[in-house]
Each structure stands twice: as C-alpha cells, then as structure tokens.
Motif scaffolding. Structure first.
Motif, PDB file in Angstrom:
ATOM      1  N   MET A   1       0.850  -1.179   0.000  1.00  0.00           N
ATOM      2  CA  MET A   1       0.000   0.000   0.000  1.00  0.00           C
ATOM      3  C   MET A   1       0.887   1.230   0.000  1.00  0.00           C
ATOM      4  SD  MET A   1      -2.845  -1.201   2.786  1.00  0.00           S
ATOM      5  CE  MET A   1      -4.329  -0.572   2.035  1.00  0.00           C
ATOM      6  N   PHE A   2       0.453   2.208  -0.762  1.00  0.00           N
ATOM      7  CA  PHE A   2       1.252   3.421  -0.910  1.00  0.00           C
ATOM      8  C   PHE A   2       0.371   4.642  -0.692  1.00  0.00           C
ATOM      9  CE2 PHE A   2       2.988   0.065  -3.558  1.00  0.00           C
ATOM     10  CZ  PHE A   2       4.310   0.030  -3.158  1.00  0.00           C
ATOM     11  N   THR A   3       1.029   5.785  -0.498  1.00  0.00           N
ATOM     12  CA  THR A   3       0.298   7.028  -0.277  1.00  0.00           C
ATOM     13  C   THR A   3       0.303   7.918  -1.505  1.00  0.00           C
ATOM     14  OG1 THR A   3       2.271   8.186   0.512  1.00  0.00           O
ATOM     15  CG2 THR A   3       0.954   6.982   2.146  1.00  0.00           C
ATOM     16  N   GLY A   4       1.211   7.683  -2.456  1.00  0.00           N
ATOM     17  CA  GLY A   4       1.356   8.559  -3.614  1.00  0.00           C
ATOM     18  C   GLY A   4       2.267   9.736  -3.332  1.00  0.00           C
ATOM     19  N   LEU A   5       2.903   9.771  -2.153  1.00  0.00           N
ATOM     20  CA  LEU A   5       3.867  10.813  -1.808  1.00  0.00           C
ATOM     21  C   LEU A   5       5.271  10.322  -2.185  1.00  0.00           C
ATOM     22  CD1 LEU A   5       2.517  11.880   1.703  1.00  0.00           C
ATOM     23  CD2 LEU A   5       2.003  12.890  -0.524  1.00  0.00           C
ATOM     24  N   VAL A   6       5.832  10.918  -3.232  1.00  0.00           N
ATOM     25  CA  VAL A   6       7.127  10.466  -3.740  1.00  0.00           C
ATOM     26  C   VAL A   6       8.221  10.736  -2.719  1.00  0.00           C
ATOM     27  CG1 VAL A   6       8.847  10.788  -5.556  1.00  0.00           C
ATOM     28  CG2 VAL A   6       6.409  10.789  -6.125  1.00  0.00           C
ATOM     29  N   GLU A   7       9.030   9.729  -2.439  1.00  0.00           N
ATOM     30  CA  GLU A   7      10.098   9.854  -1.457  1.00  0.00           C
ATOM     31  C   GLU A   7      11.436  10.231  -2.081  1.00  0.00           C
ATOM     32  OE1 GLU A   7       9.991   7.284   2.209  1.00  0.00           O
ATOM     33  OE2 GLU A   7       9.245   5.891   0.695  1.00  0.00           O
ATOM     34  N   GLU A   8      11.619   9.869  -3.327  1.00  0.00           N
ATOM     35  CA  GLU A   8      12.936  10.080  -3.934  1.00  0.00           C
ATOM     36  C   GLU A   8      12.834  10.035  -5.446  1.00  0.00           C
ATOM     37  OE1 GLU A   8      17.463   8.178  -3.549  1.00  0.00           O
ATOM     38  OE2 GLU A   8      15.731   7.114  -2.716  1.00  0.00           O
ATOM     39  N   LEU A   9      13.673  10.822  -6.123  1.00  0.00           N
ATOM     40  CA  LEU A   9      13.858  10.685  -7.557  1.00  0.00           C
ATOM     41  C   LEU A   9      15.037   9.751  -7.762  1.00  0.00           C
ATOM     42  CD1 LEU A   9      13.359  14.343  -8.843  1.00  0.00           C
ATOM     43  CD2 LEU A   9      11.800  12.401  -9.091  1.00  0.00           C
ATOM     44  N   ALA A  10      14.764   8.615  -8.319  1.00  0.00           N
ATOM     45  CA  ALA A  10      15.784   7.588  -8.499  1.00  0.00           C
ATOM     46  C   ALA A  10      16.193   7.506  -9.964  1.00  0.00           C
ATOM     47  CB  ALA A  10      15.245   6.241  -8.021  1.00  0.00           C
ATOM     48  N   THR A  11      17.279   6.783 -10.223  1.00  0.00           N
ATOM     49  CA  THR A  11      17.822   6.673 -11.573  1.00  0.00           C
ATOM     50  C   THR A  11      17.880   5.222 -12.003  1.00  0.00           C
ATOM     51  OG1 THR A  11      19.188   8.632 -11.182  1.00  0.00           O
ATOM     52  CG2 THR A  11      19.776   7.238 -13.060  1.00  0.00           C
ATOM     53  N   VAL A  12      17.391   4.956 -13.201  1.00  0.00           N
ATOM     54  CA  VAL A  12      17.494   3.610 -13.769  1.00  0.00           C
ATOM     55  C   VAL A  12      18.948   3.373 -14.155  1.00  0.00           C
ATOM     56  CG1 VAL A  12      16.785   2.077 -15.646  1.00  0.00           C
ATOM     57  CG2 VAL A  12      15.123   3.668 -14.619  1.00  0.00           C
ATOM     58  N   CYS A  13      19.566   2.372 -13.567  1.00  0.00           N
ATOM     59  CA  CYS A  13      20.981   2.094 -13.847  1.00  0.00           C
ATOM     60  C   CYS A  13      21.179   0.904 -14.776  1.00  0.00           C
ATOM     61  CB  CYS A  13      21.772   1.908 -12.555  1.00  0.00           C
ATOM     62  SG  CYS A  13      21.118   0.668 -11.419  1.00  0.00           S
ATOM     63  N   SER A  14      20.131   0.139 -15.025  1.00  0.00           N
ATOM     64  CA  SER A  14      20.246  -0.961 -15.979  1.00  0.00           C
ATOM     65  C   SER A  14      18.863  -1.402 -16.430  1.00  0.00           C
ATOM     66  CB  SER A  14      20.993  -2.148 -15.367  1.00  0.00           C
ATOM     67  OG  SER A  14      20.266  -2.707 -14.290  1.00  0.00           O
ATOM     68  N   VAL A  15      18.779  -1.831 -17.673  1.00  0.00           N
ATOM     69  CA  VAL A  15      17.554  -2.402 -18.231  1.00  0.00           C
ATOM     70  C   VAL A  15      17.957  -3.663 -18.970  1.00  0.00           C
ATOM     71  CG1 VAL A  15      15.570  -2.097 -19.743  1.00  0.00           C
ATOM     72  CG2 VAL A  15      16.506  -0.123 -18.510  1.00  0.00           C
ATOM     73  N   GLU A  16      17.532  -4.815 -18.451  1.00  0.00           N
ATOM     74  CA  GLU A  16      17.879  -6.092 -19.062  1.00  0.00           C
ATOM     75  C   GLU A  16      16.651  -6.690 -19.730  1.00  0.00           C
ATOM     76  OE1 GLU A  16      19.270 -10.581 -17.659  1.00  0.00           O
ATOM     77  OE2 GLU A  16      19.517  -8.869 -16.284  1.00  0.00           O
ATOM     78  N   GLU A  17      16.692  -6.793 -21.036  1.00  0.00           N
ATOM     79  CA  GLU A  17      15.581  -7.388 -21.781  1.00  0.00           C
ATOM     80  C   GLU A  17      15.562  -8.893 -21.536  1.00  0.00           C
ATOM     81  OE1 GLU A  17      13.372  -5.705 -23.428  1.00  0.00           O
ATOM     82  OE2 GLU A  17      14.325  -3.726 -23.392  1.00  0.00           O
ATOM     83  N   GLN A  18      14.374  -9.422 -21.262  1.00  0.00           N
ATOM     84  CA  GLN A  18      14.227 -10.854 -20.997  1.00  0.00           C
ATOM     85  C   GLN A  18      13.039 -11.412 -21.775  1.00  0.00           C
ATOM     86  OE1 GLN A  18      14.060 -11.119 -16.664  1.00  0.00           O
ATOM     87  NE2 GLN A  18      16.242 -11.574 -16.634  1.00  0.00           N
ATOM     88  N   GLY A  19      13.085 -11.258 -23.085  1.00  0.00           N
ATOM     89  CA  GLY A  19      11.972 -11.728 -23.900  1.00  0.00           C
ATOM     90  C   GLY A  19      10.760 -10.850 -23.693  1.00  0.00           C
TER      91      GLY A  19
END
Length: 204
Positions: A1-19
């Motif tokens: 469960m979440f509140t919709g209050l963003v805690e942090e701006l994060a960065t995608v460091c990898s994207v691995e395609e898996q089909g």
C-alpha cells in the motif's frame, strides 16, 4: 500500500531485456536505506518487488502484464523515476489488508509459462465471484496476489520469478487446492450498500 507521496527521484541504472519481460536496476539510496528482499517499492506509481539488492540499487522484475499496462517499458538507462516505499502503520504493507480468515477453496486449473513469468488460472467459487475484480487483490494460500484476468468461474494471476521462487506456487501442480480470502473491504462495502443494506443497518 502506498500514499502517492514520492520519497525520492531515483535513476534507472540498468535495463535487461528478458523476452517478454524486463529486469530493471534502479539506484535509490534513500529508499533503500532500510529495504530488504521482497519489499514493495512503487516506481512511477507501479508496485515492484525488490528481487535483488546491490549497494544503493535494487533490481525488480517487470512482466509483460505490467509492461502492457504502464510506461515502464519506455525506461532506459539514465531515466529518472519517482519511487516510494510501502507505507508504515507499524510495519510496511506491501500487499493488501488480509485477515487470515479463509473464505473458500479453489483449484489450480492451468499454468501458462512464459520465458520469465507465469500465468496461473484458478477456479472461482460462485459465492466469491462478486468480490473479485480485475486488478483487485486476493489472498491465495496466504499470498497477496493481484487478479490479472477474470472470467465467470475463474481468475488468473501473473507471477514474477521472485513470487514463484519464494512461495508454493513455483512447484504447484495443476489440480492442487488452494485457500482463498477475498478483500474484506469489498465485504464491508456490500454490507453497507448492497440490496439488504437498509435492513442490516436497522437491525439491533
């Protein structure tokens, strides 16, 4: 469960395609300050499960169902995303409110494997069907799962590798029986607003 209050701006460091799935690596030092394997973290509003931890980054599996329903498939290395941990009443609630009061049983009807995830179809007892909705929560043998599809007498859940690995569903055979617990909030809504609501509200 979440509140919709963003805690942090994060960065995608990898994207691995898996089909038909992807595995995302996301650097989020603040959110990961107290994170553990299996925790739920919302990434751009999509609840993902921490499948692995690596310093200030975590890895999450995103199956085709999530890719089809969201824009996560457009993320690339370097993309910035909103992240939020599951809320804390006293502890984090990564699933939904469950009582442990079983409402009935069902049968595993089929398993449809994909390269990195699997769809499980279960029978749906007639008396419980009104409480089960697509994208709603249901407890199956004590595990909080999201209904990905539903028919007149069946429902499906789409399971990522982490769920398959860490629950009984990974090795469960077709025909196996499971316990069902529907969302208790749906029962209260029915009680308050259903066809017999007025009589119920005036009794006692």
């Amino acid at each position: 469960m979440f509140t919709g209050l963003v805690e942090e701006l994060a960065t995608v460091c990898s994207v691995e395609e898996q089909g038909d799935a992807i595995r995302l690596g996301i650097r989020a030092p603040h959110v990961l300050s107290d994170a553990a394997l299996g925790d739920s973290i919302a990434v751009n509003g999509v609840c993902l499960t921490v499948a692995a931890l690596d310093g200030d980054a975590f890895v999450a599996d995103v199956m085709a169902e999530s890719l089809r329903r969201s824009a996560l498939g457009q993320l690339r290395e370097g993309s910035v995303v909103n992240v939020e941990r599951a809320l804390l009443p006293t502890t984090r609630l990564g699933g939904h409110i469950m009582q442990g009061h079983v409402d009935g049983t069902a049968e595993l009807l089929s398993r449809t494997p994909s390269q990195n995830w699997e769809v499980l179809r279960f029978s749906l007892p007639h008396d419980l069907a009104r409480y089960v909705v697509e994208k709603g929560s249901i407890a199956v043998s004590g595990t909080s799962l999201t209904v990905s599809a539903i028919g007149a007498d069946w429902f499906e859940v789409s399971l990522i590798p982490t769920t398959l690995r860490d629950t009984i569903f990974g090795t469960m055979g077709v025909g196996a029986a499971v316990n069902l617990e529907v969302d208790v909030l749906a029962k209260y809504v029915e009680k308050m607003y259903g066809p017999n609501a007025q009589d119920a509200n005036h009794r006692g």
